[in-house]
Design an enzyme around this catalytic site. Structure first.
Site, PDB file in Angstrom:
ATOM      1  N   HIS A 165      20.198  -0.533 -64.178  1.00  0.00           N
ATOM      2  CA  HIS A 165      19.045   0.305 -64.528  1.00  0.00           C
ATOM      3  C   HIS A 165      18.637   1.205 -63.363  1.00  0.00           C
ATOM      4  CE1 HIS A 165      16.501   1.077 -67.857  1.00  0.00           C
ATOM      5  NE2 HIS A 165      15.428   0.429 -67.477  1.00  0.00           N
ATOM      6  N   ASP A 215      20.427   5.761 -66.156  1.00  0.00           N
ATOM      7  CA  ASP A 215      21.486   4.955 -66.750  1.00  0.00           C
ATOM      8  C   ASP A 215      21.534   5.206 -68.250  1.00  0.00           C
ATOM      9  OD1 ASP A 215      18.870   3.582 -66.753  1.00  0.00           O
ATOM     10  OD2 ASP A 215      19.934   1.991 -67.812  1.00  0.00           O
ATOM     11  N   ASN A 219       9.074   2.504 -66.791  1.00  0.00           N
ATOM     12  CA  ASN A 219       8.400   2.886 -68.033  1.00  0.00           C
ATOM     13  C   ASN A 219       7.147   3.727 -67.828  1.00  0.00           C
ATOM     14  OD1 ASN A 219       6.900   0.791 -67.007  1.00  0.00           O
ATOM     15  ND2 ASN A 219       6.696  -0.314 -68.929  1.00  0.00           N
ATOM     16  N   ASN A 234      13.071   3.826 -71.792  1.00  0.00           N
ATOM     17  CA  ASN A 234      11.624   3.938 -71.559  1.00  0.00           C
ATOM     18  C   ASN A 234      11.265   4.932 -70.460  1.00  0.00           C
ATOM     19  OD1 ASN A 234      10.898   2.143 -73.602  1.00  0.00           O
ATOM     20  ND2 ASN A 234      11.136   0.372 -72.259  1.00  0.00           N
TER      21      ASN A 234
END
Length: 195
Positions: free
Chosen positions: A20, A99, A74, A120
């Site tokens: 991530h 990613d 997020n 997100n």
């Protein structure tokens, strides 16, 4: 125009070696190449003002701002929007590195606009900017094995045996960013997608 390059990821050592954090990894590679360090900025990001690539006559290439939102993925839109506003840039001067589950691992793709695919960080940025029409460098991480939860997969540490391959992908991603800054998005996209 100065380009703002925002690498997405989560802060702290818990997330440092996860898929991530591909955006953070590429910013880190570019910082090493420029012998630069991030510093806190009033936008809430960590930034470095650098020159990427090589210009005419061997001079340093164009100016760029490398940035990492100093927040969780997020809610990265707030910081990204603040950066764009602070430097008085058009959304076309923004390149977001993230990613991408829907691309095979180690695949690099440039794109402008489109959906967020459940990401997100992208949702937060699109909402904060009021548009999806910003440039993106997508770093393919592939789908999780068998029935693993995608949220677990993206936040798992990259296995040691795969880290050498990821180092190559991160270096290639840094090359793509440099190409975008020095030669323009359309030319870099054509070169990347035809290779």
């Amino acid at each position: 125009m100065t380009k703002v390059i925002v690498g997405l990821g989560n802060p702290g050592p818990r997330y440092a070696n996860t898929r991530h954090n591909a955006g953070h990894h590429i910013i880190g590679e570019l910082l090493e190449r420029c012998d630069a360090n991030l510093s806190r900025h009033r936008s809430g990001a960590l930034i470095a003002e650098v020159r990427l690539g090589i210009g005419a006559g061997g001079l340093p290439g164009p100016a760029a701002i490398l940035a990492i939102p100093n927040s969780y993925m997020n809610v990265s839109g707030r910081t990204t929007h603040a950066l764009v506003r602070y430097f008085d840039l058009d959304v076309s001067d923004l390149l977001v590195i993230h990613d991408e589950l829907d691309l095979p691992a180690h695949t690099l793709r440039l794109k402008t606009g489109g959906g967020e695919g459940g990401h997100n960080g992208l949702k937060s940025i699109s909402q904060a900017l009021g548009t999806r029409a910003y440039q993106r460098l997508r770093i393919g991480i592939g789908r999780p094995p068998q029935r693993m939860d995608p949220a677990v997969y993206v936040l798992n540490q990259i296995p040691r045996g795969q880290r050498a391959d990821w180092a190559v992908t991160i270096a290639e991603g840094a090359d793509v960013v440099t190409d975008v800054v020095t030669n323009g998005f359309a030319a870099a996209q054509m070169r990347l997608h035809s290779s």
